[in-house]
Design a protein around this motif. Structure first.
Motif, PDB file in Angstrom:
ATOM      1  N   PRO A 192       0.863  -0.840  -0.485  1.00  0.00           N
ATOM      2  CA  PRO A 192      -0.069   0.133   0.035  1.00  0.00           C
ATOM      3  C   PRO A 192       0.581   0.798  -0.054  1.00  0.00           C
ATOM      4  O   PRO A 192       1.971   1.233   0.148  1.00  0.00           O
ATOM      5  CB  PRO A 192      -0.791   0.530   1.600  1.00  0.00           C
ATOM      6  N   VAL A 193       0.261   1.917  -0.302  1.00  0.00           N
ATOM      7  CA  VAL A 193       1.287   3.890  -0.859  1.00  0.00           C
ATOM      8  C   VAL A 193       0.222   4.502  -0.039  1.00  0.00           C
ATOM      9  O   VAL A 193      -1.414   4.941  -0.523  1.00  0.00           O
ATOM     10  CB  VAL A 193       1.162   3.904  -2.148  1.00  0.00           C
ATOM     11  N   ASP A 194       0.445   5.613   0.673  1.00  0.00           N
ATOM     12  CA  ASP A 194      -0.373   6.632   1.796  1.00  0.00           C
ATOM     13  C   ASP A 194       0.661   7.760   1.652  1.00  0.00           C
ATOM     14  O   ASP A 194       1.343   7.916   0.139  1.00  0.00           O
ATOM     15  CB  ASP A 194      -0.551   6.095   3.125  1.00  0.00           C
ATOM     16  N   HIS A 195       0.522   8.630   2.487  1.00  0.00           N
ATOM     17  CA  HIS A 195       0.866   9.867   2.683  1.00  0.00           C
ATOM     18  C   HIS A 195       2.133  10.090   2.733  1.00  0.00           C
ATOM     19  O   HIS A 195       2.985  10.665   2.181  1.00  0.00           O
ATOM     20  CB  HIS A 195       0.057  10.741   3.834  1.00  0.00           C
ATOM     21  N   ARG A 196       2.528   9.206   3.846  1.00  0.00           N
ATOM     22  CA  ARG A 196       4.198   9.051   3.348  1.00  0.00           C
ATOM     23  C   ARG A 196       5.018   8.632   2.785  1.00  0.00           C
ATOM     24  O   ARG A 196       6.278   8.745   2.650  1.00  0.00           O
ATOM     25  CB  ARG A 196       4.518   7.598   4.692  1.00  0.00           C
ATOM     26  N   ALA A 197       4.795   8.251   1.418  1.00  0.00           N
ATOM     27  CA  ALA A 197       5.135   8.628  -0.017  1.00  0.00           C
ATOM     28  C   ALA A 197       5.609  10.181  -0.098  1.00  0.00           C
ATOM     29  O   ALA A 197       6.413  10.558  -0.822  1.00  0.00           O
ATOM     30  CB  ALA A 197       3.917   7.913  -0.801  1.00  0.00           C
TER      31      ALA A 197
END
Length: 613
Positions: A192-197
Motif C-alpha cells: 500500500p502507498v499512503d501520505h508517507r510516500a
C-alpha cells in the motif's frame, strides 16, 4: 503550437512557457478579466491515449478541490476543437529545480521552501489526496515580500495524484509513472502507498536542494529503484560539507524504507529540518510544536463500504490538544473489550458489510473541508502553470483541556464532549470550542477528534493576517448507532473589523464501526444520480427556509461543491450552505434536512444501513 496573439478557448496567447510529458504550457490573457492565466494543453501526440488523457483530466479534477496558499489554483477546464485544456492562475518566478545547487539557495532558504510545500501537501492529505510526484520541478517559487525570504513556494502538477480511496497502484502497463528519483520504496512494490510516500519524496527534494545532487545519482533506472529499495540514504553532510549532522538525522527518518518509521506528516518533517538548520546557520528558532496529524487515522484501510480487518490502528492524540476522558459504558463488556490482535483496541459491533475481493486500500485521510469564501484570492501571477491564494502563516492549533459536556451513551459507548482550542501564531488568533467524542473505540474516537482538529487547522492556515477565529453559530455533533458526524462553525473577524464576521464551515462524517470517512462519493454509487436528487430536494426545501423563494439557484446545481457540507442525523442528511451562497450575507447559515427515505434509491445500501443504524 499556438503562436503569440492566437485565440484559444477565448484566451489570447501571450507566449509559450514550456512543455513536458503531460502538457504544453502557455501564458494567456483571460477573455473577460484583466489578468493573465496559464493554459495547459494536452500534447497532440497524446490526444488519442486514454491513459494520458485520463491523467490530464485528473489533474484538473483533483487540484480544483484544493484551496491553499501553497497549492497552485485551478480556475477552469474544457475541450476546444478536440483539445483538452486547463486554466490555472499565473505565478511568476521559478521552480525549486532551477534553484538546486545555486549559490543563492542557502540551507535555511531551502528548508523554508520545503516547509511551504509541506503545508500544501498536508492540506491535500487532510482532504484525502496523495500527490505522488513531489519533486523540485513541481514546487514553484514566487515573490512574496511579507515572508522572511521574500518568497512563497507553491505545489503544482497533480497529474498523477489520486484520491486516497482510489487505491495505490502506481503503474501503467508495468511502468512507474512517478518520477523515479523521488519515489518511495513502496511505490515499486505491491504494498500500500499512503501520505508517507509524499513525506519520502519531500525528503528526497530537500536532499537535492541542500546538496545539488539527487539522493541516488546512479546511471540507470533499475539501479535507482534498487537503491530506493535497499541502499541506505547517504548523509547530506557528506555531499555538502558544512551541513550539520542534525539534518542528516532528520533526513534519515524522512527517508526510512519502512513508511511506519517516517514522520507522520510533511510539516512534522519540515519543521524538524528548519530547527536543525536554523540552529546551525542562525535565524529565528522554529518552535517545537505539537504536530497536528495530517490525517486522523491509520496508514491504510479499506473503503468506506468495507470493514477494517484486524482492527483499527490507534492514533495517538496530538500533544497540546485536549484528550477527552475515556468513558467506558455498559456496552464495553468483557467480551467486547477483548483486544484486537496487535492493536490493543476494542472491537465494536460486527456489522455485516460485504466487500468485493477487489476492494482498494485507502490511505488514511479524512475529508474535512473548510470554506473560505473569497479570501483565498491571492496575488496573481507562475513559473510554470499556476498560482495560489493569499499567503498564510499556518501554525498548528494549541489548546487548553476540554470539558466533557455530555454523559448520555450513544452509538457503542460514545458520548459527546467538546474542547476549547485557543492560541496565537502572531498573525491569527483563535479561541474556538470544537466538538469531540469520548468513549467507544479508541481508534475511531481519535480519528474523529483528529479530523475535527484538522478542519480547524485548515481554517487557521487559510485565515488572512490580523484575523481572529471564535466559535460561530452552534456546532453540531451527531452520534448515531453507526456513524459519527459533526459540523464545525467558526466566525472570522479581521483587525480592524470590516463588516460582519465571516462564518466558516467544516463537516466531518465517519463510520463509527471502522473509522472510515464517508463522503458523497461513498454515499452514492452513481454520484450524478445522487447529486441530482440532492439538487431536486434542495429546490423543494429551500423556499421554506430563511433563504425564501428567491434563493440563488446556482447553489443548488448538482455539483459536489454545493452539497459537500453535510451531517448525518437520525432524520436525514442535514446540508449546510455556506454564507452568501443560497441567500445574501447576513441571512444566517442556511440548513435543509433531506430525509433518508427521499434518498433510499440512490444511497449505497450498506452505508444506508450504517447511517440509519
Amino acid at each position: 503550437m499556438l503562436q503569440p496573439g492566437a485565440r484559444f478557448a477565448g484566451y489570447r496567447i501571450v507566449r509559450r512557457i514550456g512543455a513536458g510529458g503531460m502538457g504544453v504550457v502557455y501564458l494567456a490573457e483571460h477573455p473577460r478579466l484583466p489578468r493573465q492565466d496559464v493554459l495547459k494543453l494536452l500534447p497532440a501526440d497524446h490526444l488519442a491515449d486514454a491513459g494520458f488523457r485520463g491523467r490530464f483530466d485528473r489533474e484538473a479534477e483533483l487540484a480544483a478541490r484544493l484551496r491553499h496558499p501553497n497549492i497552485v489554483t485551478v480556475h477552469d477546464r474544457g475541450v476546444t476543437g478536440g483539445q483538452p485544456w486547463i486554466a490555472m492562475e499565473y505565478v511568476p518566478g521559478t521552480d525549486a529545480a532551477a534553484l538546486a545547487g545555486s549559490p543563492q539557495l542557502g540551507p535555511r532558504r531551502a528548508a523554508h521552501i520545503i516547509d511551504d510545500a509541506a503545508r500544501g501537501l498536508d492540506h491535500a492529505h487532510r482532504n484525502g489526496m496523495l500527490h505522488r510526484d513531489v519533486k523540485p520541478a513541481n514546487i514553484l517559487v514566487t515573490a512574496d515580500p511579507d515572508r522572511e525570504f521574500g518568497e512563497r513556494a507553491l505545489l503544482t502538477d497533480f497529474g498523477i495524484a489520486r484520491l486516497a480511496r482510489e487505491g495505490t497502484d502506481l503503474t501503467r502497463t508495468g511502468d512507474v509513472i512517478a518520477t523515479v528519483s523521488y519515489a518511495a520504496p513502496e511505490q515499486f512494490t505491491a504494498g500500500p502507498v499512503d501520505h508517507r510516500a509524499d513525506v519520502y519524496a519531500l525528503g528526497c527534494t530537500l536532499f537535492v536542494l541542500l546538496t545539488g545532487e539527487k539522493l541516488f545519482p546512479v546511471s540507470s533506472t533499475a539501479a535507482v529503484v534498487n537503491a530506493h529499495l535497499n541502499a541506505a540514504p547517504p548523509a547530506a553532510s557528506d555531499r555538502a560539507p558544512g551541513l550539520p549532522p542534525a539534518i542528516d538525522a532528520v533526513l534519515y527518518r524522512a527517508l526510512s524504507k519502512n513508511p511506519a518509521d517516517r514522520y507522520d506528516s510533511c510539516r512534522a518533517f519540515s519543521e524538524e529540518a528548519l530547527r536543525a538548520l536554523e540552529s546551525a546557520f542562525g535565524g529565528p528558532p522554529t518552535p517545537a510544536r505539537p504536530d497536528l496529524p495530517h490525517s486522523p487515522g491509520p496508514p491504510t484501510h479499506t473503503s468506506a463500504r468495507s470493514r477494517l480487518s484486524g482492527g483499527p490502528h490507534h492514533d495517538s492524540p496530538s500533544p497540546g490538544w485536549p484528550t477527552p476522558t475515556r468513558s467506558v459504558t455498559s456496552s464495553d463488556s468483557a467480551s467486547s473489550a477483548a483486544s484486537v490482535a496487535g492493536t490493543g483496541q476494542r472491537r465494536v459491533r460486527k456489522r455485516p458489510i460485504v466487500v468485493g475481493t477487489g476492494a482498494l486500500l485507502l490511505a488514511a485521510a479524512l475529508t474535512a473541508t473548510a470554506v473560505f469564501g473569497t479570501d483565498n484570492a491571492g496575488s496573481e501571477g507562475t513559473a510554470d502553470p499556476t498560482a495560489a491564494p493569499a499567503s498564510d502563516t499556518g501554525t498548528p492549533v494549541s489548546s487548553v483541556p476540554g470539558t466533557a459536556t455530555g454523559t448520555t451513551p450513544a452509538g457503542d459507548g460514545y458520548t459527546e464532549a467538546r474542547a476549547e482550542a485557543r492560541g496565537d501564531n502572531g498573525d491569527v488568533s483563535w479561541n474556538v470550542l470544537i466538538p469531540q467524542v469520548n468513549g467507544g473505540t479508541a481508534a475511531v474516537a481519535d480519528r474523529f477528534n483528529n479530523s475535527v482538529r484538522a478542519a480547524l487547522q485548515d481554517q487557521i492556515d487559510n485565515a488572512p493576517a490580523s484575523s481572529k477565529l471564535t466559535s460561530g453559530p452552534p456546532n453540531q455533533l451527531h452520534i448515531g448507532a453507526g456513524v459519527l458526524s459533526a459540523l464545525l462553525t467558526t466566525a472570522r473577524t479581521s483587525d480592524p473589523p470590516s463588516g460582519e464576521p465571516k462564518k466558516l464551515l467544516a463537516t466531518i462524517t465517519i463510520n463509527a464501526d471502522n473509522a472510515d470517512p464517508i463522503t458523497l462519493r461513498d454515499l452514492f454509487p452513481d454520484l450524478d444520480a445522487g447529486l441530482n436528487r440532492l439538487s431536486d430536494e434542495a429546490e423543494r426545501l429551500l423556499p421554506e427556509t430563511a433563504a425564501g423563494p428567491d434563493f440563488d439557484h446556482r447553489a443548488t446545481r448538482p455539483r459536489t461543491e454545493n452539497f459537500h457540507h453535510w451531517v448525518a442525523t437520525d432524520k436525514g442528511m442535514a446540508i449546510h450552505f455556506e454564507e452568501g451562497s443560497v441567500a445574501p450575507p447576513g441571512k444566517r447559515l442556511i440548513t435543509i434536512t433531506v430525509p433518508w427515505r427521499a434518498l433510499a434509491d440512490v444511497l449505497d445500501p450498506a452505508l444506508a444501513e450504517v447511517l440509519r443504524g
